[in-house]
Design a protein around this motif. Structure first.
Motif, mmCIF file in Angstrom:
data_model
loop_
_atom_site.group_PDB
_atom_site.id
_atom_site.type_symbol
_atom_site.label_atom_id
_atom_site.label_comp_id
_atom_site.label_asym_id
_atom_site.label_seq_id
_atom_site.Cartn_x
_atom_site.Cartn_y
_atom_site.Cartn_z
ATOM 1 N N ALA A 46 0.842 -1.198 0.000
ATOM 2 C CA ALA A 46 0.000 0.000 0.000
ATOM 3 C C ALA A 46 0.875 1.246 0.000
ATOM 4 C CB ALA A 46 -0.917 0.007 1.222
ATOM 5 N N VAL A 107 -3.115 4.493 -8.560
ATOM 6 C CA VAL A 107 -3.562 3.355 -7.758
ATOM 7 C C VAL A 107 -4.896 2.860 -8.312
ATOM 8 C CG1 VAL A 107 -4.269 2.626 -5.438
ATOM 9 C CG2 VAL A 107 -2.382 4.254 -5.720
ATOM 10 N N GLY A 110 -6.614 -0.382 -4.892
ATOM 11 C CA GLY A 110 -5.690 -0.408 -3.770
ATOM 12 C C GLY A 110 -4.268 -0.801 -4.114
ATOM 13 N N LYS A 111 -3.986 -1.035 -5.384
ATOM 14 C CA LYS A 111 -2.645 -1.467 -5.807
ATOM 15 C C LYS A 111 -1.982 -0.393 -6.668
ATOM 16 C CE LYS A 111 -2.918 -5.605 -4.071
ATOM 17 N NZ LYS A 111 -2.161 -5.925 -2.894
#
Length: 142
Positions: A46, A107, A110-111
């Motif tokens: 994250a 992003v 979430g990546k």
């Protein structure tokens, strides 16, 4: 134009470092990759911060050589403004200008999927303007 279009024209891969990375390790990575910034990620990948050459210089000026025995966590900027692949380049350009941000991580779900620099945004805008000019010249000459 969307951020995904900008990323399609760039080399894959983003320099990432962990908050525990020693500052000299950061400098080595920046020099080896020939880039000016790295995305700071936690153990889960994250995004938790950004760190740039500018951050190093600024902190080195204030704290001196002892900075070189510290970690990235002491100089990184966070929380970080991010964008998504579907975001418009023009909207991102406005955010970067207003907030004086030079690099924004991309992003998705979430990546971390990429990074966009102000140079990428300017190049995209210039390419768009050139294409419009060419279309107008063709129309006038046609």
């Amino acid at each position: 134009m969307r951020i995904r279009d900008v990323l399609a024209g760039k080399e894959a891969g983003v320099l990432t470092v962990e908050p525990s990375t020693p500052v000299p390790g950061l400098l080595t990575a920046l020099a080896a990759r020939g880039v000016g910034a790295a995305v700071v990620v936690d153990d889960d990948g994250a995004v938790v911060g950004m760190v740039s050459e500018r951050d190093v210089v600024r902190h080195l000026h204030h704290r001196g050589a002892p900075l070189l025995s510290e970690t990235v966590s002491t100089i990184m900027t966070g929380p970080v403004t991010t964008c998504g692949p579907a975001d418009e380049v023009d909207a991102l350009a406005a955010v970067m200008t207003q907030r004086r941000i030079r690099h924004i991580p991309v992003v998705e779900d979430g990546k971390l999927t990429g990074i966009v620099s102000i140079g990428d945004v300017v190049k995209t805008r210039l390419d768009e303007l050139e294409a419009h000019r060419d279309q107008l010249e063709a129309y006038i000459a046609g």
